[in-house]
Design a protein around this motif. Structure first.
Motif, PDB file in Angstrom:
ATOM      1  N   VAL A 147      13.910  33.806  32.701  1.00 35.88           N
ATOM      2  CA  VAL A 147      13.842  33.964  31.249  1.00 35.88           C
ATOM      3  C   VAL A 147      12.998  35.186  30.916  1.00 35.88           C
ATOM      4  O   VAL A 147      11.879  35.332  31.403  1.00 35.88           O
ATOM      5  CB  VAL A 147      13.223  32.721  30.569  1.00 35.88           C
ATOM      6  N   VAL A 148      13.569  36.058  30.082  1.00 36.88           N
ATOM      7  CA  VAL A 148      12.850  37.246  29.608  1.00 36.88           C
ATOM      8  C   VAL A 148      12.970  37.277  28.086  1.00 36.88           C
ATOM      9  O   VAL A 148      14.076  37.216  27.550  1.00 36.88           O
ATOM     10  CB  VAL A 148      13.429  38.544  30.210  1.00 36.88           C
ATOM     11  N   ASN A 160       9.269  34.733  32.881  1.00 38.44           N
ATOM     12  CA  ASN A 160       8.819  33.564  33.643  1.00 38.44           C
ATOM     13  C   ASN A 160       8.812  33.886  35.146  1.00 38.44           C
ATOM     14  O   ASN A 160       9.295  34.938  35.574  1.00 38.44           O
ATOM     15  CB  ASN A 160       9.679  32.331  33.311  1.00 38.44           C
ATOM     16  N   PRO A 161       8.237  33.006  35.970  1.00 38.51           N
ATOM     17  CA  PRO A 161       8.123  33.289  37.407  1.00 38.51           C
ATOM     18  C   PRO A 161       9.458  33.572  38.101  1.00 38.51           C
ATOM     19  O   PRO A 161       9.522  34.413  38.999  1.00 38.51           O
ATOM     20  CB  PRO A 161       7.471  32.014  37.959  1.00 38.51           C
ATOM     21  N   GLN A 170       6.251  42.036  38.137  1.00 42.11           N
ATOM     22  CA  GLN A 170       5.334  41.057  37.574  1.00 42.11           C
ATOM     23  C   GLN A 170       5.286  41.188  36.050  1.00 42.11           C
ATOM     24  O   GLN A 170       5.472  42.260  35.495  1.00 42.11           O
ATOM     25  CB  GLN A 170       3.928  41.251  38.148  1.00 42.11           C
ATOM     26  N   GLN A 171       5.020  40.055  35.395  1.00 38.81           N
ATOM     27  CA  GLN A 171       4.978  40.048  33.935  1.00 38.81           C
ATOM     28  C   GLN A 171       3.940  41.033  33.395  1.00 38.81           C
ATOM     29  O   GLN A 171       4.213  41.753  32.425  1.00 38.81           O
ATOM     30  CB  GLN A 171       4.666  38.640  33.425  1.00 38.81           C
ATOM     31  N   VAL A 182      13.025  47.311  32.950  1.00 38.57           N
ATOM     32  CA  VAL A 182      12.630  46.270  33.908  1.00 38.57           C
ATOM     33  C   VAL A 182      13.854  45.549  34.468  1.00 38.57           C
ATOM     34  O   VAL A 182      13.953  45.298  35.666  1.00 38.57           O
ATOM     35  CB  VAL A 182      11.680  45.260  33.243  1.00 38.57           C
ATOM     36  N   LEU A 183      14.793  45.227  33.586  1.00 36.01           N
ATOM     37  CA  LEU A 183      16.041  44.594  34.000  1.00 36.01           C
ATOM     38  C   LEU A 183      17.116  45.684  34.082  1.00 36.01           C
ATOM     39  O   LEU A 183      17.737  46.037  33.082  1.00 36.01           O
ATOM     40  CB  LEU A 183      16.483  43.519  33.000  1.00 36.01           C
TER      41      LEU A 183
END
Length: 432
Positions: A147-148, A160-161, A170-171, A182-183
């Motif tokens: 989940v982002v 989330n992890p 990492q978040q 990031v994605l």
């Protein structure tokens, strides 16, 4: 065993009755033949057929594509299109582009049977795949999804992890960054980056599916197929305040889909095309032959000589190894556009497309025999085998492509009677 229930939608009464009688003869239940009208969809719901045969010109004033989509996607009933050649060329490729999705009129009883059986088989595979996907989805959900969350500017607010694991980021590193940094999502088929889907979800206010062939490129360059949704996030006033990207690794599902397709169209031992796929390619070659001047093709039917002796002497394991080795040798003898298939046992069929004349087929037959004559070293043994080959040519005026295969088989038996390692070209005198 309950006979499959088939619904025929055909406005040509004579043809409709003929199809109904043929299907009854073949063992199917034809519940009802209907003309298309306002209550057509309701009638289909009440009948609940296993398959709908629909003439794509039979929907009257109703929108053909809309009606068919309703049957396929809303009612979840498979459709087999009955089409004229001219309709086939102009109808939506999204419908007729699927393998085994249509049959061109006029058609024979055997063509109708093959088309219906393939349509029912496709639906069976689809249901199996759906069941497997449901099991897989339950498994993945039990493990958790990635989940982002982003703000209205598409900048990451939370990961989330599971998302950290899949992306490799990492978040704390991702917070405040544009989500696409990031994605890294790309379309597998085109290689294009998927960068607008979050903005689209927020602008339209609806949940969007990630593209079917979406890949996540991780920080270390790994490509992971992912699937799920992008949805707008609304605050307590109903105003869109951001978006949430929910995704999961669907590698296993993709592998299952690919395996189901391979099981349906490829031989499990040799990985060669099986009879179903060969007959489809043979039919395509036959249709191309009718449309293109001076386009010819040939079918070779092969049977290994003395295979039973080898199998009995060394065991079935050795026999299987031999068949796999033979399959590779046959592939090495062909051009990239040709097809070699295993029909079962020690029988193989070859489709040679776009040949000039009979000499091309003869040269391939000789090449196959020369290649097979070379000894094989399997499990510490030196094994030698040969093949009897029958050849049938498309230029002999075949109406039914399967008759070409039949005559190649007949010629093969003539070659086997003649002795080992022979080939014979089919001649009509064989059946006189």
């Amino acid at each position: 065993m309950v006979a499959p229930k088939i619904l025929v939608i055909e406005d040509e009464e004579i043809l409709a009755v003929d199809i109904r009688n043929t299907l009854h003869k073949l063992g199917y239940e034809v519940h009802k033949i209907i003309d298309f009208g306002e209550n057509a969809i309701q009638n289909i719901v009440e009948i609940s057929p296993d398959l709908v045969l629909i003439c794509i010109s039979s929907t009257g004033e109703l929108d053909c594509v809309e009606v068919i989509d309703t049957i396929k996607f809303n009612l979840k009933i498979p459709v087999l299109y009955l089409t004229e050649d001219s309709e086939h060329k102009t109808f939506s490729n999204n419908h007729l582009g699927e393998p085994f999705s249509y049959i061109i009129k006029p058609f024979t009883e055997k063509e109708l049977y093959n088309a219906v059986e393939m349509a029912l088989y496709k639906e069976k595979i689809h249901k199996q795949l759906k069941q497997e996907n449901q099991k897989l989805l339950a498994l993945i959900n039990s493990m958790g999804c990635a989940v982002v969350m982003t703000d209205i500017n598409s900048c990451i607010q939370m990961m989330n992890p599971v998302a950290e694991i899949l992306t490799g980021c990492q978040q704390k590193e991702a917070l405040g960054k544009f989500w696409g940094d990031v994605l890294n999502l790309v379309d597998k088929d085109t290689g294009e980056e998927i960068v607008n889907i979050v903005t689209q979800a927020m602008e339209t206010g609806i949940v969007l599916q990630l593209p079917e062939n979406c890949l996540l490129i991780t920080r270390d360059g790994k490509k992971i197929p992912i699937g799920d949704t992008v949805a707008p996030i609304r605050d307590h006033m109903g105003t869109i305040a951001g978006a949430v990207i929910v995704f999961q690794d669907i590698t296993q599902r993709k592998q299952q889909e690919a395996q189901l397709i391979r099981n349906a169209f490829y031989d499990g031992l040799t990985a060669l095309p099986n009879r179903v796929l060969f007959l489809d390619r043979l039919k395509q070659a036959s249709e191309l032959c009718k449309r293109r001047f001076n386009y010819h093709f040939a079918v070779l039917f092969l049977d290994l000589d003395s295979f039973k002796i080898i199998n009995d002497r060394f065991g079935h394991g050795m026999g299987d190894d031999l068949l796999v080795a033979i399959a590779r040798r046959l592939e090495s003898c062909l051009r990239s556009g040709d097809t070699v298939a295993r029909f079962g046992g020690d029988e193989f069929a070859v489709l040679l497309e776009d040949i000039k004349d009979v000499s091309d087929a003869i040269n391939i037959a000789k090449r196959i025999q020369e290649t097979l004559s070379l000894p094989l070293h399997l499990n510490g043994y030196e094994i030698s085998t040969t093949a009897s080959i029958g050849i049938a040519l498309s230029c002999s005026g075949y109406e039914e492509p399967t008759n070409l295969l039949r005559d190649a088989d007949t010629a093969m038996y003539r070659a086997k009677v003649k002795g080992k390692a022979n080939y014979i070209i089919f001649d009509k005198s064989f059946i006189d």
